[in-house]
Enzyme design. Structure first.
Site, mmCIF file in Angstrom:
data_model
loop_
_atom_site.group_PDB
_atom_site.id
_atom_site.type_symbol
_atom_site.label_atom_id
_atom_site.label_comp_id
_atom_site.label_asym_id
_atom_site.label_seq_id
_atom_site.Cartn_x
_atom_site.Cartn_y
_atom_site.Cartn_z
ATOM 1 N N CYS A 1 34.865 12.066 20.476
ATOM 2 C CA CYS A 1 35.478 12.235 19.163
ATOM 3 C C CYS A 1 36.946 12.636 19.305
ATOM 4 C CB CYS A 1 34.718 13.284 18.361
ATOM 5 S SG CYS A 1 35.394 13.500 16.727
ATOM 6 N N GLY B 1 27.167 1.573 15.207
ATOM 7 C CA GLY B 1 27.540 2.591 14.237
ATOM 8 C C GLY B 1 27.743 1.984 12.864
ATOM 9 N N ARG B 2 28.974 1.512 12.622
ATOM 10 C CA ARG B 2 29.317 1.055 11.281
ATOM 11 C C ARG B 2 28.458 -0.106 10.805
ATOM 12 N NH1 ARG B 2 35.437 0.943 13.099
ATOM 13 N NH2 ARG B 2 34.289 0.435 15.002
ATOM 14 N N HIS C 1 31.355 4.298 24.582
ATOM 15 C CA HIS C 1 32.126 3.596 23.547
ATOM 16 C C HIS C 1 33.230 2.870 24.296
ATOM 17 C CE1 HIS C 1 34.565 3.967 19.508
ATOM 18 N NE2 HIS C 1 34.489 2.736 19.951
ATOM 19 N N GLN D 1 23.257 15.530 18.429
ATOM 20 C CA GLN D 1 24.531 15.473 19.143
ATOM 21 C C GLN D 1 25.287 16.781 18.972
ATOM 22 O OE1 GLN D 1 28.247 13.401 18.110
ATOM 23 N NE2 GLN D 1 28.035 12.318 20.062
ATOM 24 N N GLY E 1 32.125 -1.788 18.160
ATOM 25 C CA GLY E 1 32.451 -3.113 17.645
ATOM 26 C C GLY E 1 31.319 -4.123 17.663
ATOM 27 N N LYS F 1 27.827 10.950 25.403
ATOM 28 C CA LYS F 1 28.480 9.797 24.759
ATOM 29 C C LYS F 1 29.972 9.938 24.995
ATOM 30 C CE LYS F 1 28.963 7.376 20.323
ATOM 31 N NZ LYS F 1 30.190 7.873 19.630
ATOM 32 N N PRO G 1 25.801 8.350 16.325
ATOM 33 C CA PRO G 1 26.063 9.568 15.537
ATOM 34 C C PRO G 1 27.305 9.364 14.692
ATOM 35 C CG PRO G 1 26.688 9.893 17.858
ATOM 36 C CD PRO G 1 26.040 8.541 17.761
ATOM 37 N N MET G 2 27.216 9.682 13.407
ATOM 38 C CA MET G 2 28.391 9.512 12.538
ATOM 39 C C MET G 2 28.454 10.653 11.527
ATOM 40 S SD MET G 2 28.457 5.367 11.971
ATOM 41 C CE MET G 2 26.683 5.169 11.898
#
Ligand SMILES: Cc1cc2nc3c(=O)[nH]c(=O)nc-3n(C[C@H](O)[C@H](O)[C@H](O)COP(=O)(O)O)c2cc1C
Length: 348
Positions: free
Chosen positions: A100, A233-234, A171, A70, A213, A139, A17-18
């Site tokens: 977050c 994610g990224r 994470h 989410q 990562g 998460k 989720p971003m």
């Protein structure tokens, strides 16, 4: 598939989720590249669902399934109400954000700071489970601030498991709640994959996924040898082409990991043009769709021109879907990615 995979401990690849990134248009694009990747919405605060523009926040294309919603919040009543409302939209999973670190989130006392109050999080999960017809997952981080992850994470997981969480995505770094921006909190606290892998070995009966990562499918495959799930994610957003290898990866047919499998890029172009046309017809802008496509051709000849066309021309007022055709025409699709992940790894 997700619920079955959870029960059978099948392997799951998820796109994290971003906020501002994994909106419905992004998810539609990602779904064209992988049938099985579990996709997540941006975090949506329970209050916003209860009081805000519900339809705009929760609606999505049926093509996006399987997709998880989410939620952010720390009030059991509000979270349950949000879950009840969201049920009409048919999400495949409800996920609670316990990771977050932003100030805005801390002032609402939810997100990562909930790592300090596992009993409360367990109550939230219990309440959400009571009203949800789909899996409820969490998460989290491995800890916050001065917490010792090796001490707090096992207890946190025990409580989530006790509350009936169907999966926990971890994470693998702490969040430092003072002094770091959310971006720094995704980069500076060190990753501890070994701890997360150990948690999986100690909890063989619970679905545990790892995040943080992970740069490519080779690395993802390495984690999947231990974990039930891997969440990117990224890397998945900035290099969406890698999603083309995901179905093969989770099907287990190539445990060593795969680079990019054959994508029918022209079909993808046509699908995205048709989709963008619908978005524009219903009052959206081309750019709302194309901004997620910019990283699609990483490593291909012509990728730079592709990015330039999308960035410059798709944002013009009145831009139409011919911009997508022009951008695709700039790419030498047959060239494939110039640098395969394998070469990158050897080089680096
Ligand atoms: C732009 C952006 C927005 C994010 N928004 C959320 C969010 O809404 N909810 C959440 O749980 N994590 C959010 N994250 C964190 C990611 O889900 C993920 O945990 C983090 O980026 C680490 O994974 P990665 O190294 O694969 O990117 C966000 C990350 C980015 C880059």
């Amino acid at each position: 598939m997700y619920a079955d995979a959870l029960k059978q401990h099948g392997k799951i690849f998820a796109v994290a989720p971003m906020i501002d990134w994994t909106d419905r248009h992004c998810r539609f694009l990602h779904r064209q590249l992988s049938r099985h990747a579990q996709l997540y919405t941006e975090m949506i605060v329970a209050d916003a669902i209860i009081h805000g523009p519900r339809e705009r926040l929760l609606s999505y294309s049926p093509a996006e399934h399987p997709v998880a919603l989410q939620l952010g919040g720390s009030d059991a009543g509000k979270l349950s109400e949000a879950v009840r409302i969201a049920a009409d939209y048919g999400y495949d999973e409800i996920n609670l954000n316990v990771g977050c670190p932003s100030d805005r989130v801390q002032s609402g006392t939810f997100g990562a700071c909930l790592m300090r109050d596992p009993a409360l999080v367990a109550d939230l999960v219990t309440a959400m489970k009571r009203v949800s017809t789909v899996p409820v997952t969490v998460k989290c981080r491995i800890g916050v601030d001065d917490q010792e992850p090796a001490d707090v994470l096992p207890d946190f997981l025990d409580r989530m498991i006790g509350a009936g969480a169907d999966a926990i995505w971890i994470h693998a770094r702490k969040a430092w709640l003072q002094g770091l921006s959310p971006k720094e909190n995704r980069e500076i606290p060190p990753l501890d994959y070994a701890l997360v892998h150990r948690m999986k070995r100690e909890n063989p009966d619970v679905f545990l996924g790892i995040n943080g990562g992970i740069a490519d499918l080779d690395q993802a495959a390495g984690h999947l040898a231990v974990m039930d799930g891997v969440m990117l994610g990224r890397a998945a957003y900035q290099n969406a082409g890698l999603l083309a290898g995901v179905d093969e990866l989770v099907a287990g047919s190539n445990p060593a990991g795969v680079a990019t499998t054959d994508v029918d890029w022209l079909k993808l172009r046509d699908t995205m043009m048709a989709y963008a046309e619908e978005v524009i017809a219903s009052g959206g802008r081309l750019h709302h769709v194309t901004r997620h496509m910019v990283g699609l051709f990483q490593g291909f000849a012509g990728a730079r021109r592709f990015r330039q066309i999308l960035s410059a021309e798709a944002t013009r007022p009145g831009a139409g879907i011919e911009v997508i055709a022009a951008a695709f025409a700039a790419v030498d699709i047959d060239s494939g990615p110039r640098v395969q992940p394998e070469e990158k790894r050897l080089a680096g």
